[in-house]
Design a protein around this motif. Structure first.
Motif, PDB file in Angstrom:
ATOM      1  N   GLY A  41       0.854  -1.191   0.000  1.00 39.84           N
ATOM      2  CA  GLY A  41       0.000   0.000   0.000  1.00 39.84           C
ATOM      3  C   GLY A  41       0.882   1.230   0.000  1.00 39.84           C
ATOM      4  O   GLY A  41       2.063   1.161   0.370  1.00 39.84           O
ATOM      5  N   SER A  42       0.325   2.367  -0.432  1.00 42.39           N
ATOM      6  CA  SER A  42       1.179   3.560  -0.374  1.00 42.39           C
ATOM      7  C   SER A  42       1.400   3.979   1.068  1.00 42.39           C
ATOM      8  O   SER A  42       2.331   4.715   1.369  1.00 42.39           O
ATOM      9  CB  SER A  42       0.669   4.699  -1.253  1.00 42.39           C
ATOM     10  N   ASP A  43       0.578   3.477   1.982  1.00 40.50           N
ATOM     11  CA  ASP A  43       0.843   3.750   3.397  1.00 40.50           C
ATOM     12  C   ASP A  43       2.220   3.231   3.811  1.00 40.50           C
ATOM     13  O   ASP A  43       2.905   3.858   4.605  1.00 40.50           O
ATOM     14  CB  ASP A  43      -0.249   3.126   4.282  1.00 40.50           C
ATOM     15  N   TYR A  79      -4.955  14.351   3.962  1.00 39.96           N
ATOM     16  CA  TYR A  79      -4.918  12.948   4.364  1.00 39.96           C
ATOM     17  C   TYR A  79      -4.309  12.808   5.764  1.00 39.96           C
ATOM     18  O   TYR A  79      -3.277  13.414   6.056  1.00 39.96           O
ATOM     19  CB  TYR A  79      -4.072  12.201   3.338  1.00 39.96           C
ATOM     20  N   TYR A 103      -0.254  11.334   7.193  1.00 42.28           N
ATOM     21  CA  TYR A 103       1.015  12.062   7.319  1.00 42.28           C
ATOM     22  C   TYR A 103       1.271  12.421   8.773  1.00 42.28           C
ATOM     23  O   TYR A 103       2.387  12.309   9.264  1.00 42.28           O
ATOM     24  CB  TYR A 103       1.016  13.343   6.461  1.00 42.28           C
ATOM     25  N   CYS A 130      -0.840  16.570  -1.099  1.00 39.94           N
ATOM     26  CA  CYS A 130      -1.770  15.553  -1.569  1.00 39.94           C
ATOM     27  C   CYS A 130      -2.513  16.175  -2.747  1.00 39.94           C
ATOM     28  O   CYS A 130      -3.205  17.175  -2.597  1.00 39.94           O
ATOM     29  CB  CYS A 130      -2.735  15.190  -0.446  1.00 39.94           C
ATOM     30  N   ASN A 179      -7.249  14.808  -0.828  1.00 36.12           N
ATOM     31  CA  ASN A 179      -8.273  14.189   0.000  1.00 36.12           C
ATOM     32  C   ASN A 179      -8.324  15.005   1.306  1.00 36.12           C
ATOM     33  O   ASN A 179      -7.296  15.115   1.960  1.00 36.12           O
ATOM     34  CB  ASN A 179      -7.857  12.735   0.274  1.00 36.12           C
ATOM     35  N   ASP A 233       1.338  13.169  -3.314  1.00 39.27           N
ATOM     36  CA  ASP A 233       0.544  11.948  -3.169  1.00 39.27           C
ATOM     37  C   ASP A 233      -0.560  11.966  -4.231  1.00 39.27           C
ATOM     38  O   ASP A 233      -1.528  12.717  -4.126  1.00 39.27           O
ATOM     39  CB  ASP A 233      -0.033  11.913  -1.750  1.00 39.27           C
ATOM     40  N   ALA A 290      -2.772   9.611  -5.168  1.00 35.55           N
ATOM     41  CA  ALA A 290      -3.678   8.467  -5.023  1.00 35.55           C
ATOM     42  C   ALA A 290      -4.878   8.565  -5.978  1.00 35.55           C
ATOM     43  O   ALA A 290      -5.419   7.551  -6.409  1.00 35.55           O
ATOM     44  CB  ALA A 290      -4.162   8.364  -3.578  1.00 35.55           C
ATOM     45  N   TYR A 291      -5.288   9.810  -6.307  1.00 36.26           N
ATOM     46  CA  TYR A 291      -6.524   9.999  -7.096  1.00 36.26           C
ATOM     47  C   TYR A 291      -6.259  10.492  -8.513  1.00 36.26           C
ATOM     48  O   TYR A 291      -7.193  10.894  -9.211  1.00 36.26           O
ATOM     49  CB  TYR A 291      -7.442  10.989  -6.358  1.00 36.26           C
ATOM     50  N   THR A 338      -1.089   4.623  -6.007  1.00 38.44           N
ATOM     51  CA  THR A 338      -1.609   3.438  -5.316  1.00 38.44           C
ATOM     52  C   THR A 338      -2.527   2.647  -6.247  1.00 38.44           C
ATOM     53  O   THR A 338      -3.107   3.209  -7.181  1.00 38.44           O
ATOM     54  CB  THR A 338      -2.400   3.840  -4.050  1.00 38.44           C
ATOM     55  N   SER A 379      -5.061   1.237  -4.878  1.00 42.73           N
ATOM     56  CA  SER A 379      -6.244   1.113  -4.021  1.00 42.73           C
ATOM     57  C   SER A 379      -7.489   1.809  -4.560  1.00 42.73           C
ATOM     58  O   SER A 379      -8.596   1.462  -4.174  1.00 42.73           O
ATOM     59  CB  SER A 379      -5.954   1.683  -2.633  1.00 42.73           C
ATOM     60  N   ARG A 414      -3.254  -4.268  -1.367  1.00 44.17           N
ATOM     61  CA  ARG A 414      -2.187  -3.497  -0.714  1.00 44.17           C
ATOM     62  C   ARG A 414      -0.978  -3.380  -1.639  1.00 44.17           C
ATOM     63  O   ARG A 414       0.010  -4.102  -1.506  1.00 44.17           O
ATOM     64  CB  ARG A 414      -1.752  -4.123   0.633  1.00 44.17           C
TER      65      ARG A 414
HETATM   66  C1  LIG Z   1      -6.622   6.257  -0.172  1.00 41.04           C
HETATM   67  C2  LIG Z   1      -5.388   7.056  -0.112  1.00 41.04           C
HETATM   68  C3  LIG Z   1      -4.139   6.454  -0.182  1.00 41.04           C
HETATM   69  C4  LIG Z   1      -4.052   4.975  -0.373  1.00 41.04           C
HETATM   70  O1  LIG Z   1      -3.301   4.320   0.535  1.00 41.04           O
HETATM   71  P1  LIG Z   1      -3.019   2.772   0.307  1.00 41.04           P
HETATM   72  O2  LIG Z   1      -2.185   2.448   1.493  1.00 41.04           O
HETATM   73  O3  LIG Z   1      -2.267   2.639  -0.974  1.00 41.04           O
HETATM   74  O4  LIG Z   1      -4.323   2.062   0.264  1.00 41.04           O
HETATM   75  C5  LIG Z   1      -3.015   7.242  -0.170  1.00 41.04           C
HETATM   76  N1  LIG Z   1      -3.104   8.569  -0.085  1.00 41.04           N
HETATM   77  C6  LIG Z   1      -4.290   9.194  -0.027  1.00 41.04           C
HETATM   78  C7  LIG Z   1      -4.349  10.660   0.018  1.00 41.04           C
HETATM   79  C8  LIG Z   1      -5.470   8.445  -0.022  1.00 41.04           C
HETATM   80  O5  LIG Z   1      -6.646   9.073   0.061  1.00 41.04           O
END
Ligand SMILES: *Cc1c(COP(=O)(O)O)cnc(C)c1O
Length: 343
Positions: A74-76, A100, A103, A144, A148, A172, A174-175, A199, A201, A210
């Protein structure tokens, strides 16, 4: 600026764990080096610690060289590796709220000081205020984008300004697949202090797998490879990543449907008396400000079986709920529920 100067001295000096697959990588007939089980279960061998095949495929997909890629659980996990590569206790990290929440959690865990510079009323970064907050021990700046929970993207012109600062700028994305605006990846060749995160996800529909990826200069990827757990991306995840990339068109089709639904939902919501503002979005969610108390709307929807996210406590998000774009049927269900809203 040399981005290696921002890496923790401890990490630069670290001698990483050397796995059996580090010490021998290639073709052999009989593998008796890793204390694996010799009986074939399809999963009895350790996975490639550097995910070479998957990185080749990702490299083709993105148009950046595989040496620039780090994959994570996952990017987490990519975020966690970033923090552990750059931040000592008392180092500083800048975030731009509302944003998000991970962080802050990771900064707290690493005992880094979190410096918050809120986005302005248009949810854009306040460049002057950010510049004022940069100190000698400022390591990371998180952008981000698309953001988000606000749903807007920070333009590459703004990012170019931020990249002039002597810090790592972590974008980041993600979107990003839901947006038509250019990705920060366009800046990756000319800026050594840029990190772009993606990601599987969201747009790829694989949150349970993940799998996240990070793009940076090869020297930094080498540092992060020392920090990451040796087998951080398991074999099943690598296989799913391969399948997803081989069917990227399916992702594009789903994204197109979600983007169409986003437009329809945004228009329908804007016309309702209980909505004050539907913020423009280039993501797969909408931030909506309600005229009614958002907690009451939230609970009403919950009673109808619809779960949204209450974001009204975040700076700049008073009165707001965050609503993910569902299937057409799910969105109709939401719209019907809101049309019949009674407190
Ligand atoms: C959903 C999201 C992620 C995704 O995290 P994963 O660990 O890859 O699922 C990352 N950054 C942001 C801003 C998100 O909203």
């Amino acid at each position: 600026m040399n981005p290696l100067d921002l890496v923790r001295p401890l990490v630069k000096q670290l001698k990483p764990y050397s796995s059996a697959r580090d010490e021998f990588h290639g073709k052999g007939q009989v593998f008796l080096d890793a204390n694996e089980n010799p009986f074939d279960t399809c999963l009895n061998r350790y996975p490639d610690p550097y995910q070479r095949t998957l990185k080749e495929e990702m490299s083709n997909y993105l148009g950046v060289s595989p040496e620039r890629l780090l994959l994570g659980n996952g990017s987490d996990e990519c975020l966690d590796i970033l923090f552990r590569t750059f931040c000592e206790p008392a180092d500083e990290v800048i975030v731009l709220p509302p944003t998000y929440g991970m962080y802050k959690v990771l900064a707290d865990l690493q005992q880094a000081k979190l410096v918050e510079v809120p986005l302005n009323d248009d949810f854009q970064p306040n460049l002057d205020l950010i510049r004022e907050q940069v100190r000698e021990n400022t390591k990371l700046l998180f952008v981000c984008s698309p953001n988000n929970p606000t749903g807007n993207q920070i333009g590459n012109d703004q990012l170019r300004e931020l990249l002039k600062l002597p810090v790592m700028v972590v974008v980041d994305e993600a979107y990003i697949d839901f947006s038509d605006e250019p990705s920060a990846l366009e800046l990756i060749q000319e800026h050594t202090n840029l990190v772009v995160m993606r990601t599987f996800s969201k747009a790829w529909g694989l949150a349970a797998v993940r799998l996240g990826w990070l793009i940076a200069v090869p020297e930094l990827i080498q540092m992060m490879n020392k920090v990451k757990p040796p087998y951080n991306v398991n074999e099943l995840t690598q296989r799913e990543g391969h399948k997803a990339l081989a069917n990227a068109q399916e992702k594009e089709d789903r994204v197109a449907t979600i983007v169409r639904e986003r437009k329809r939902l945004a228009e329908a919501l804007s016309e309702m008396a209980i909505t004050e503002h539907v913020f423009p979005s280039v993501t797969n969610f909408l931030l909506v400000r309600f005229t009614e108390d958002p907690k009451t709307v939230y609970n009403y929807l919950l009673n109808q079986g619809i779960v949204v996210r209450d974001r009204s406590g975040l700076p700049g998000c008073q009165g707001c709920l965050r609503i993910t774009i569902g299937t057409s049927k799910e969105n109709d269900f939401l719209l019907d529920a809101l049309k019949n809203y009674t407190a």
